[in-house]
Design a protein around this motif. Structure first.
Motif, PDB file in Angstrom:
ATOM      1  N   ASP A   8       0.818  -1.212   0.000  1.00  0.00           N
ATOM      2  CA  ASP A   8       0.000   0.000   0.000  1.00  0.00           C
ATOM      3  C   ASP A   8       0.851   1.261   0.000  1.00  0.00           C
ATOM      4  O   ASP A   8       0.513   2.234  -0.667  1.00  0.00           O
ATOM      5  CB  ASP A   8      -0.941   0.006   1.208  1.00  0.00           C
ATOM      6  N   LEU A  12       0.854   3.973  -2.971  1.00  0.00           N
ATOM      7  CA  LEU A  12       0.609   5.380  -2.652  1.00  0.00           C
ATOM      8  C   LEU A  12       1.692   6.267  -3.253  1.00  0.00           C
ATOM      9  O   LEU A  12       1.390   7.254  -3.934  1.00  0.00           O
ATOM     10  CB  LEU A  12       0.549   5.581  -1.131  1.00  0.00           C
ATOM     11  N   ARG A  15       1.393   6.243  -7.105  1.00  0.00           N
ATOM     12  CA  ARG A  15       0.214   6.997  -7.537  1.00  0.00           C
ATOM     13  C   ARG A  15       0.417   8.491  -7.396  1.00  0.00           C
ATOM     14  O   ARG A  15       0.079   9.274  -8.290  1.00  0.00           O
ATOM     15  CB  ARG A  15      -0.966   6.560  -6.668  1.00  0.00           C
ATOM     16  N   GLY A  71      -6.409   9.199  -5.003  1.00  0.00           N
ATOM     17  CA  GLY A  71      -6.876   7.824  -5.133  1.00  0.00           C
ATOM     18  C   GLY A  71      -8.376   7.711  -5.303  1.00  0.00           C
ATOM     19  O   GLY A  71      -9.010   6.844  -4.721  1.00  0.00           O
ATOM     20  N   SER A 123      -5.508   1.088  -6.418  1.00  0.00           N
ATOM     21  CA  SER A 123      -4.984   2.264  -5.725  1.00  0.00           C
ATOM     22  C   SER A 123      -4.388   1.947  -4.364  1.00  0.00           C
ATOM     23  O   SER A 123      -3.683   2.761  -3.795  1.00  0.00           O
ATOM     24  CB  SER A 123      -6.094   3.294  -5.557  1.00  0.00           C
ATOM     25  N   ALA A 126      -4.430   3.039   0.978  1.00  0.00           N
ATOM     26  CA  ALA A 126      -4.179   4.442   1.332  1.00  0.00           C
ATOM     27  C   ALA A 126      -4.688   5.344   0.205  1.00  0.00           C
ATOM     28  O   ALA A 126      -3.941   6.034  -0.468  1.00  0.00           O
ATOM     29  CB  ALA A 126      -2.679   4.667   1.554  1.00  0.00           C
ATOM     30  N   SER A 127      -5.999   5.300  -0.002  1.00  0.00           N
ATOM     31  CA  SER A 127      -6.634   6.081  -1.059  1.00  0.00           C
ATOM     32  C   SER A 127      -8.099   6.276  -0.701  1.00  0.00           C
ATOM     33  O   SER A 127      -8.635   5.571   0.161  1.00  0.00           O
ATOM     34  CB  SER A 127      -6.535   5.350  -2.398  1.00  0.00           C
TER      35      SER A 127
END
Length: 135
Positions: A8, A12, A15, A71, A123, A126-127
């Motif tokens: 994650d 993150l 992204r 996200g 995603s 953490a979105s």
């Protein structure tokens, strides 16, 4: 390394960096170079409907990049931006060689592959998407 927290965190970071790149390119088209100069550039490249194409590209990059950062609708946005980048490859980068220094395929191919990674892996938790789909 196959721990959910590490995955994650990597998603993150991936992204956010990709989203910032898109926001910067959209911002540049709208506010730094401006739509008039960018329209002339698109016209010189042979992009159809250059004025409309500039607005579509700039708004998609600006909003799509912001959606990637937070996200939201991530896989849909990444897929749409990948299609936009494929159009950029066809109209701008295809005949320019490989390296980014000659406006070649190097950068857009990296961006397309990066967007496809987000489409495939999502995603992460953490979105906004991750928060909305927890159950």
């Amino acid at each position: 390394m196959d721990k959910p927290v590490v995955r994650d965190a990597a998603l993150l970071l991936f992204r956010v960096v990709l989203g910032i790149i898109f926001v910067a390119h959209g911002w540049e088209k709208l506010f730094i170079s401006g739509t008039t100069a960018t329209t002339g550039q698109f016209s010189a490249w042979g992009v159809p409907q250059p004025t409309l194409s500039v607005w579509i590209a700039a708004v998609a990059e600006l909003l799509g990049g912001a959606f990637l950062v937070v996200g939201l609708l991530t896989t849909f946005v990444a897929g749409a931006l990948a299609l936009l980048m494929l159009a950029a490859v066809y109209f701008v980068h295809l005949d320019a060689g490989f390296f980014v220094s000659t406006n070649g395929l190097e950068f857009p191919l990296l961006i397309i592959v990066s967007l496809m990674m987000i489409v495939v892996f999502g995603s992460g938790r953490a979105s906004i998407d991750g928060v909305l789909t927890r159950g």
